[in-house]
Each structure stands twice: as structure tokens, then as C-alpha cells.
Design a protein around this motif. Sequence first.
Motif, PDB file in Angstrom:
ATOM      1  N   ALA A 164       0.817  -1.275  -0.053  1.00  0.00           N
ATOM      2  CA  ALA A 164      -0.065   0.060  -0.170  1.00  0.00           C
ATOM      3  C   ALA A 164       0.729   1.244  -0.015  1.00  0.00           C
ATOM      4  CB  ALA A 164      -1.116  -0.058   1.282  1.00  0.00           C
ATOM      5  N   ARG A 194       6.816 -10.057   6.143  1.00  0.00           N
ATOM      6  CA  ARG A 194       6.699  -9.838   7.638  1.00  0.00           C
ATOM      7  C   ARG A 194       7.240 -10.971   8.430  1.00  0.00           C
ATOM      8  NH1 ARG A 194       0.186  -8.231   7.177  1.00  0.00           N
ATOM      9  NH2 ARG A 194       0.620  -6.606   5.820  1.00  0.00           N
ATOM     10  N   ILE A 203       0.646 -22.146   3.527  1.00  0.00           N
ATOM     11  CA  ILE A 203       1.212 -20.873   2.850  1.00  0.00           C
ATOM     12  C   ILE A 203       0.068 -19.611   3.623  1.00  0.00           C
ATOM     13  CG2 ILE A 203       2.184 -21.754   0.748  1.00  0.00           C
ATOM     14  CD1 ILE A 203      -0.209 -21.440  -0.836  1.00  0.00           C
ATOM     15  N   GLN A 211       0.810  -9.626  -2.245  1.00  0.00           N
ATOM     16  CA  GLN A 211      -0.435  -8.820  -1.928  1.00  0.00           C
ATOM     17  C   GLN A 211      -1.200  -8.516  -3.212  1.00  0.00           C
ATOM     18  OE1 GLN A 211       0.503  -6.076   0.973  1.00  0.00           O
ATOM     19  NE2 GLN A 211      -0.838  -7.153   2.423  1.00  0.00           N
ATOM     20  N   GLU A 213      -3.396  -5.222  -3.877  1.00  0.00           N
ATOM     21  CA  GLU A 213      -3.918  -4.161  -3.032  1.00  0.00           C
ATOM     22  C   GLU A 213      -4.566  -2.988  -4.056  1.00  0.00           C
ATOM     23  OE1 GLU A 213      -2.618  -4.173   1.269  1.00  0.00           O
ATOM     24  OE2 GLU A 213      -1.084  -3.045   0.069  1.00  0.00           O
ATOM     25  N   GLU A 278      -9.620 -14.987   7.932  1.00  0.00           N
ATOM     26  CA  GLU A 278      -9.223 -13.735   7.007  1.00  0.00           C
ATOM     27  C   GLU A 278      -8.743 -14.121   5.677  1.00  0.00           C
ATOM     28  OE1 GLU A 278      -7.016 -10.409   8.634  1.00  0.00           O
ATOM     29  OE2 GLU A 278      -6.708  -9.606   6.585  1.00  0.00           O
ATOM     30  N   LEU A 279      -9.367 -13.369   4.644  1.00  0.00           N
ATOM     31  CA  LEU A 279      -9.291 -13.848   3.039  1.00  0.00           C
ATOM     32  C   LEU A 279      -8.463 -12.427   2.496  1.00  0.00           C
ATOM     33  CD1 LEU A 279      -8.885 -16.019   0.909  1.00  0.00           C
ATOM     34  CD2 LEU A 279     -11.268 -15.268   0.446  1.00  0.00           C
ATOM     35  N   GLU A 280      -9.458 -11.377   2.942  1.00  0.00           N
ATOM     36  CA  GLU A 280      -8.770  -9.979   2.494  1.00  0.00           C
ATOM     37  C   GLU A 280      -9.706  -9.117   3.275  1.00  0.00           C
ATOM     38  OE1 GLU A 280     -10.536  -9.656  -1.747  1.00  0.00           O
ATOM     39  OE2 GLU A 280     -10.561  -7.719  -1.163  1.00  0.00           O
ATOM     40  N   GLY A 281      -9.003  -7.733   3.211  1.00  0.00           N
ATOM     41  CA  GLY A 281      -9.642  -6.830   4.099  1.00  0.00           C
ATOM     42  C   GLY A 281      -9.939  -5.627   3.180  1.00  0.00           C
ATOM     43  N   HIS A 283     -10.614  -1.756   3.897  1.00  0.00           N
ATOM     44  CA  HIS A 283     -10.498  -0.721   5.051  1.00  0.00           C
ATOM     45  C   HIS A 283     -10.769   0.688   4.618  1.00  0.00           C
ATOM     46  CE1 HIS A 283      -7.004  -3.718   5.467  1.00  0.00           C
ATOM     47  NE2 HIS A 283      -7.959  -4.236   6.268  1.00  0.00           N
ATOM     48  N   ARG A 285      -9.465   3.829   5.270  1.00  0.00           N
ATOM     49  CA  ARG A 285      -8.205   4.327   6.163  1.00  0.00           C
ATOM     50  C   ARG A 285      -8.193   5.874   6.365  1.00  0.00           C
ATOM     51  NH1 ARG A 285      -3.372   0.270   4.808  1.00  0.00           N
ATOM     52  NH2 ARG A 285      -2.143   1.845   5.855  1.00  0.00           N
ATOM     53  N   GLU A 319      -9.406   1.174   0.886  1.00  0.00           N
ATOM     54  CA  GLU A 319      -8.269   0.035   0.499  1.00  0.00           C
ATOM     55  C   GLU A 319      -9.151  -1.404   0.318  1.00  0.00           C
ATOM     56  OE1 GLU A 319      -4.067  -0.868   2.121  1.00  0.00           O
ATOM     57  OE2 GLU A 319      -5.568  -1.686   3.763  1.00  0.00           O
ATOM     58  N   ALA A 322      -5.927  -7.767  -0.440  1.00  0.00           N
ATOM     59  CA  ALA A 322      -6.135  -9.394  -0.358  1.00  0.00           C
ATOM     60  C   ALA A 322      -4.735  -9.956  -0.683  1.00  0.00           C
ATOM     61  CB  ALA A 322      -6.769  -9.770  -1.991  1.00  0.00           C
TER      62      ALA A 322
HETATM   63  N1  GAP Z   1      -2.317  -2.793   3.512  1.00  0.00           N
HETATM   64  C1  GAP Z   1      -3.155  -3.522   4.481  1.00  0.00           C
HETATM   65  C2  GAP Z   1      -2.730  -4.847   4.843  1.00  0.00           C
HETATM   66  O1  GAP Z   1      -1.807  -5.178   4.669  1.00  0.00           O
HETATM   67  P1  GAP Z   1      -3.266  -6.628   6.069  1.00  0.00           P
HETATM   68  O2  GAP Z   1      -4.659  -7.109   6.830  1.00  0.00           O
HETATM   69  O3  GAP Z   1      -2.265  -6.699   7.193  1.00  0.00           O
HETATM   70  O4  GAP Z   1      -3.741  -5.494   5.567  1.00  0.00           O
HETATM   71  C3  GAP Z   1      -3.913  -7.945   3.830  1.00  0.00           C
HETATM   72  O5  GAP Z   1      -2.971  -7.743   4.823  1.00  0.00           O
HETATM   73  C4  GAP Z   1      -3.874  -9.309   3.500  1.00  0.00           C
HETATM   74  O6  GAP Z   1      -2.694  -9.697   2.989  1.00  0.00           O
HETATM   75  C5  GAP Z   1      -4.676 -10.240   4.460  1.00  0.00           C
HETATM   76  O7  GAP Z   1      -6.048 -10.377   4.287  1.00  0.00           O
HETATM   77  C6  GAP Z   1      -3.894 -11.603   3.782  1.00  0.00           C
HETATM   78  O8  GAP Z   1      -4.582 -11.971   2.785  1.00  0.00           O
HETATM   79  C7  GAP Z   1      -2.541 -11.228   3.381  1.00  0.00           C
HETATM   80  N2  GAP Z   1      -1.611 -11.618   4.224  1.00  0.00           N
HETATM   81  C8  GAP Z   1      -1.087 -10.445   5.430  1.00  0.00           C
HETATM   82  N3  GAP Z   1      -0.201 -10.944   6.287  1.00  0.00           N
HETATM   83  C9  GAP Z   1       0.091 -12.184   5.598  1.00  0.00           C
HETATM   84  C10 GAP Z   1       1.268 -13.223   5.814  1.00  0.00           C
HETATM   85  N4  GAP Z   1       1.929 -13.076   6.491  1.00  0.00           N
HETATM   86  N5  GAP Z   1       1.178 -14.448   4.860  1.00  0.00           N
HETATM   87  C11 GAP Z   1       0.137 -14.467   3.666  1.00  0.00           C
HETATM   88  N6  GAP Z   1      -0.600 -13.497   3.610  1.00  0.00           N
HETATM   89  C12 GAP Z   1      -0.728 -12.371   4.252  1.00  0.00           C
END
Ligand code: GAP
Length: 475
Positions: A164, A194, A203, A211, A213, A278-281, A283, A285, A319, A322
Motif C-alpha cells: 500500500a 513480515r 502458505i 499482496q 491491493e 481472513e482472506l482479504e480486508g 478498510h 483508512r 483500501e 487481498a
Molecule cells: N495494506 C493493508 C494490509 O496489509 P493486512 O490485513 O495486514 O492489511 C492484507 O493484509 C492481506 O494480506 C490479508 O488479508 C492476507 O490475505 C494477506 N496477508 C497478510 N499477512 C500475510 C502473511 N503473513 N502471509 C500471507 N498472507 C498475508
Amino acid sequence: MDSSVSRGAGIANRTEASMEKIVSLAKRRGFVFQSSEIYGGQAGAWDYGPMGVELKNRISRFWWKEMTQLHDDIVGLDAAILMHPRTWEASGHVENFTDPLVDCKKCKQRFRADQIDPAKLAKKECPECGGELTETRKFNLMFKTNIGPVDDGSGLIYLRPETAQGIYVNYKNIVQSNRMKIPFGIAQIGKAFRNEIVTKNFIFRTCEFEQMEMQFFVKPGDDVKWFDYWRNQRWAYYEKLGVRMQKLRWHQHGPDELAHYAKDAYDIEYEFPMGFKELEGVHNRTNYDLSRHQEYSGKDLQYIDQDNNNERYIPYIIETSAGLTRQLLMVLCDAYEEENVAAKSAAGAESSNSDGASTTADDWRTVLHFHPNLAPVTVAVLPLMKKDGLAELAQDIRQGLKEEFATDYDQSGAIGRRYRRQDEIGTPFCVTVDYQTKEDGTVTVRFRDSMEQVRVHSGELESTLKRAIREYKRV
Ligand code: GAP
């Protein structure tokens, strides 16, 4: 559903995925491999094999088309993974992007404090071995590295934890270069990193992931309307993707779940084998991100509304975020089925004669019911025999299909076993070339889901397959 229960009970003719079965199939058929497996594996990282990379590419192309080609007001971007470190101070990630962490002094395992039974946490009791836990401390999830030749901390740089921010820092460039008018969106697909404490469930949660986005820039006050619009759009996306909608649900973030930047947030959750996750968010912002980047960069990030007396404001952002790799896991789980083939044959589909596979009462196949647009291979061409010119004829037919479809060719083993192999990678159509083909040019088209077979002229194959793809509905 636990497959061993339903199969053992002898009443169900279909069973669903467990995570162990998905992991095993993913490796066996070349979807996903453990990273650096020959060295014992690298936690939190996975490699996408020949089938996996095709599936991932198809999902990302599907998302890209939905979000850009089908939305006139959205443009694309591919920003760098390495960004100026001030970006992450402005975004709040340096301060806030943390998980609460505890370690067990006895078994040395590490846990997220918010995922431990609160009673055990209060007693500082390890959920695994009962040993003593450390105090909870904040653990920042961003990977740090060093840029430049000197490793003294002056070249500190982060691997981006979300795509993002690359969009926010480019928003003015895009307004100016592409004359974008609010409301408009910017879409991006790319890697994010992360330092996750717990990387289980294959996975689902990894340290390196991708991502997809989209940030939609709106006038303050219009944000609630656009938030609702994007929630609807994102729900409709999954319908079109062809997954089972009864497996999806919404989850609104409560006040203690909201990220530091969010005014309102909903997750779309999918019922994975380990439960709804969770699949996607989506938001709201607010203007948090652009306000912070304006403050930290000293650059004016206001939008000038030339159609409205040059009114100036910092846009609000809706936002949709996914995970591509998480979506791939969802598509795999959703498609996976073990099915009693004997029951199907009795109902009039493929018989033991037509595919050469046995159809005893305990004859099961593993099949991936991918939507044909997502399947890594769309059509496999199979000569009944290698000899008598059938292989050459089948190769010619495959050649004729290559421009339009992702094809495979397989001439080894009994035809029934070849069908089963294609079922396991989710190939929706098999074309079998036999002796009759030599006589009248017709081939057998075998449909993966129903296992039904029809005879068509090879000259009509392309149109037959295209129609079947257009009209595809999972049963
Ligand atoms: N920009 C907003 C954001 O990053 P998030 O809820 O932290 O929001 C969005 O992440 C999406 O990214 C999640 O819904 C998930 O699908 C994916 N995601 C987040 N962390 C992940 C991870 N460690 N491994 C795989 N997918 C991940």
C-alpha cells in the motif's frame, strides 16, 4: 468435514480437504514446495512449482483484470520493494506494526500472546509444555536489512510489509502524469515481507508473500458510500472467481481489532480446513496515510479539485487488500475433493470401459474443481495408444490448441490413470485420440467434474471448449 469420518462411515460419496492432504497434493503435483527443502527447509517461505506458478499467475491476472480493465477509474502501479525508511515512520509501522510476543523458558517455543488462552497467559503457563512464559513484549514484524557498503546502521532499510505505501507515495505522480480525477484508484500486485512469529498452516501465513491491493482515493465525506461500494465489489469478485460462496462470510473489526489507520474495516473470511480465517480486508483508512506522508515528507499532498473552484483537500482512502498466496490456498482448498467414482459411474458417467480405471465400490478419485479460467492446464491431449500413429495425431491436435489454451500431453500408462492424474491437477478437459480419430477425425472430450464424455470432430474442439468454459458452473 473430516474425511476419514465420512469415508469410514460409508455414506458420503464426497469428502473435502484437510490441510495435510492439501500440502501432500501440492507437493506431489508440483504446486507448492517447501523453500530450500534439501537443507531442511526455510520456515515461512515456500516455492511455487510448475502448477503453482500457473495457478498464481491466473489468479493475479484475474484480479488485475477485475480491478483495472473492468474499472475505468483505476490505474496500475509497480513500486519498488525497498522504500525510503521514513516511509515506515510516517505510516506508523515502525511504532505500531508489532505483535505481542512471549517465549517459553522451558521448551523455548515462541508464541503470540494474543493467541494463547488468556487464563494460561495470566498464569504465565506455556500452552505446549506447561513451562514458565516470559513477560509479553512488543515484536516489530518488519524485516530490516542494510543498503550500501557500510554495515553500521546508517543504511537501515526495511523490506516492505505491505504494498500500500508504494501507492501512497506515488499518488501525486499518478494524479499529475495521468490526469486522474477523484474518485480514482491505484492497483498493485507485489511481494510483501513480515517476520511472522507463527507460520503454520502451510502458505496461509508466511514471512514472504504476495499482496493484491487497490487504494481508492475519494473526497472526504464520500468515504462511507465508497466503502460500501467496494465491499460489494469485492464480494462479487469471489462469485466470479467461481468459489463456493457459502464458504465466505464478512467479519467487521471491533474497536480493539481496528488497525491504527482504520476508521472502519471488514474482512472477507473463508472457511479453511482450520476454520474461518481472513482472506482479504476492505478498510476505510481515512486521510491518515496521506496526512502522515505530507507531514513527514514536507510535500503538499493535497488534491486540487479543478472542477470545483480549485478546492483543496487530502483524499480519504478506501483500501481493498487481498493476499495472492493466501487466495491461492483458498482456491486449492475450495477446489479439492475426494469423490467416489463408483457412485458416479453408477449414475451414468464415465465407466470402467471408457477410462480403463477400475470402478469398484471403493474407487475414489482426488479432483481439483478449479474454474477452467484458473486451471493450470486447460486441456490435456491423450493418445489412447502410443503406436499406430495415434501419438503423432494427438501431438498435431495439441499443437492446434496451444495458441488458445494451456495444454498438456500425456501418453504414459493406462488412460484411466492419466485421467486421474489430470483430475489431481484440476484439468477441466481431456481430449482422447483413438483409432476412430484416424477414420473420421473425431475425438473424445472428457469433462473433469461430471466425467462425462462426448465425441466431437477435432475441427470443432476449440469452439466446444470455449463454450464449455463460458458456460462452466461447478456442481
Ligand atoms: N495494506 C493493508 C494490509 O496489509 P493486512 O490485513 O495486514 O492489511 C492484507 O493484509 C492481506 O494480506 C490479508 O488479508 C492476507 O490475505 C494477506 N496477508 C497478510 N499477512 C500475510 C502473511 N503473513 N502471509 C500471507 N498472507 C498475508
